[in-house]
Design an enzyme around this catalytic site. Structure first.
Site, mmCIF file in Angstrom:
data_model
loop_
_atom_site.group_PDB
_atom_site.id
_atom_site.type_symbol
_atom_site.label_atom_id
_atom_site.label_comp_id
_atom_site.label_asym_id
_atom_site.label_seq_id
_atom_site.Cartn_x
_atom_site.Cartn_y
_atom_site.Cartn_z
ATOM 1 N N LYS A 1 0.531 10.239 37.488
ATOM 2 C CA LYS A 1 -0.578 9.114 37.530
ATOM 3 C C LYS A 1 -1.473 9.179 36.459
ATOM 4 C CE LYS A 1 1.719 6.995 40.552
ATOM 5 N NZ LYS A 1 2.998 6.128 39.968
ATOM 6 N N ALA B 1 8.042 4.634 45.474
ATOM 7 C CA ALA B 1 7.602 3.443 45.500
ATOM 8 C C ALA B 1 8.470 2.642 44.467
ATOM 9 C CB ALA B 1 5.944 3.526 44.986
ATOM 10 N N ASP C 1 13.831 3.097 40.291
ATOM 11 C CA ASP C 1 13.643 1.592 39.642
ATOM 12 C C ASP C 1 12.683 1.568 38.355
ATOM 13 O OD1 ASP C 1 11.342 2.731 41.115
ATOM 14 O OD2 ASP C 1 10.395 0.848 40.591
ATOM 15 N N ARG D 1 8.068 13.226 35.654
ATOM 16 C CA ARG D 1 9.012 12.622 34.580
ATOM 17 C C ARG D 1 8.444 12.306 33.324
ATOM 18 N NH1 ARG D 1 9.120 8.479 39.466
ATOM 19 N NH2 ARG D 1 10.637 9.434 40.901
ATOM 20 N N HIS E 1 0.044 8.425 33.356
ATOM 21 C CA HIS E 1 0.169 7.073 33.600
ATOM 22 C C HIS E 1 -0.945 6.180 32.896
ATOM 23 C CE1 HIS E 1 2.104 3.489 35.773
ATOM 24 N NE2 HIS E 1 1.201 2.790 34.951
ATOM 25 N N ASP F 1 13.740 7.968 44.484
ATOM 26 C CA ASP F 1 12.457 7.604 44.097
ATOM 27 C C ASP F 1 11.749 7.225 45.367
ATOM 28 O OD1 ASP F 1 10.111 7.240 42.450
ATOM 29 O OD2 ASP F 1 10.438 4.996 42.688
ATOM 30 N N ALA G 1 0.269 -2.390 33.296
ATOM 31 C CA ALA G 1 -0.032 -1.596 34.276
ATOM 32 C C ALA G 1 1.342 -1.071 34.875
ATOM 33 C CB ALA G 1 -0.563 -2.206 35.495
ATOM 34 N N MET H 1 5.508 3.164 34.744
ATOM 35 C CA MET H 1 5.656 3.530 36.025
ATOM 36 C C MET H 1 6.648 4.493 36.347
ATOM 37 S SD MET H 1 3.930 2.394 38.591
ATOM 38 C CE MET H 1 3.380 0.776 38.439
#
Length: 278
Positions: free
Chosen positions: A60, A21, A193, A167, A63, A19, A52, A56
């Site tokens: 986006k 970030a 992560d 994803r 998200h 990944d 928020a 993740m």
């Protein structure tokens, strides 16, 4: 007609798909978090740091949809606007998200400590390096150019806007496999992560490894981790590990420098036919 069974006598990990970030750059994954909070605040809806961060790793705009589907956020939006959020609201939120994020992305491309050494070690051992991300191709273009200046250059980059769905779908991992010319996917590792990273890796049939320090799941700056009470830090790390395990991780490591030795363990397990069902 008799056919000889073809078998890979020496099974080895051939590629690692990282990944971006929170895994290889942007320690703690802070760039998108502050923007998500800001675009909702602009509309008189306060969201927490945890809210928020929870989705993740997703594309986006997805998200944003995930945040709006949270019961508390949804209710707060209704109280602030008199009606439930619609698609037009989602598109406006995303428009603001992109505009704000593009202004700061180049400031959040610093490789996480240990990443460059680990990537070089893996490459020296013949392992190819791919990458997936919840960012779009335009976003990752900015980040990858900055990261390259600092020595981080994966062999393949696939973004959520390059495939039919981000994803937890496995399509970015599949595209990496094709770009890297690597198969079977059971001899590849997805390292990330977040929960969606773990789901992506499992859905692709890859070994899946969660990395805690630097992650959005843990959610702290390096300086905060260094200054935190040791008992509290241990609790937070164990909670983050459990989140990643619950999301499908085969293994969870605290720091990225542990990955090369873990890959050696995977190789031994595969050759002893002790590997997990990936």
């Amino acid at each position: 007609m008799n056919r000889k069974k073809v078998c890979n006598v020496n099974k080895q990990i051939q590629a690692v798909i990282f990944d971006w970030a929170g895994t290889t750059i942007d320690y703690g994954c802070f760039a998108p978090v502050q923007v998500f909070i800001a675009i909702f605040r602009k509309r008189n809806v306060e969201i927490t740091n945890d809210e928020a961060r929870e989705p993740m790793g997703l594309l986006k705009i997805d998200h944003i949809r995930a945040i709006l589907s949270m019961e508390r956020v949804h209710q707060t939006w209704v109280e602030a606007h008199g009606e439930a959020p619609g698609e037009e609201d989602i598109q406006e939120l995303y428009h603001d998200f992109e505009k704000m994020l593009f202004r700061i992305l180049d400031e959040f491309a610093q490789p996480i400590p240990g990443v460059i050494d680990v990537v070089n070690t893996l490459k020296d051992s013949g392992i190819k390096i791919g990458s997936t991300t919840g960012y779009t191709s335009d976003m990752i273009d900015i980040i990858s150019k900055e990261a390259k200046k600092q020595g981080y250059v994966p062999d393949a980059v696939v973004t959520s806007s390059d495939v039919p769905a981000g994803r937890p779908a496995p399509w970015m991992c599949y595209q990496n496999a094709m770009k890297l010319n690597v198969y079977p996917l059971s001899q590849m590792v997805k390292a990330g992560d977040t929960a969606s990273d773990m789901e992506e890796g499992r859905n692709a049939g890859m070994w899946t490894v969660g990395i805690v320090k630097g992650s959005s799941t843990l959610g702290f700056l390096q300086e905060e981790i260094e200054e935190m009470d040791k008992a509290l830090l241990h609790t937070r790390i164990e909670d983050a590990k459990q989140t990643l395990f619950d999301s499908g991780a085969h293994f969870v490591i605290e720091e990225i420098h542990e990955l090369p030795s873990l890959i050696q363990t995977m190789n031994q397990m595969m050759n002893k036919e002790e590997s997990f069902h990936v």
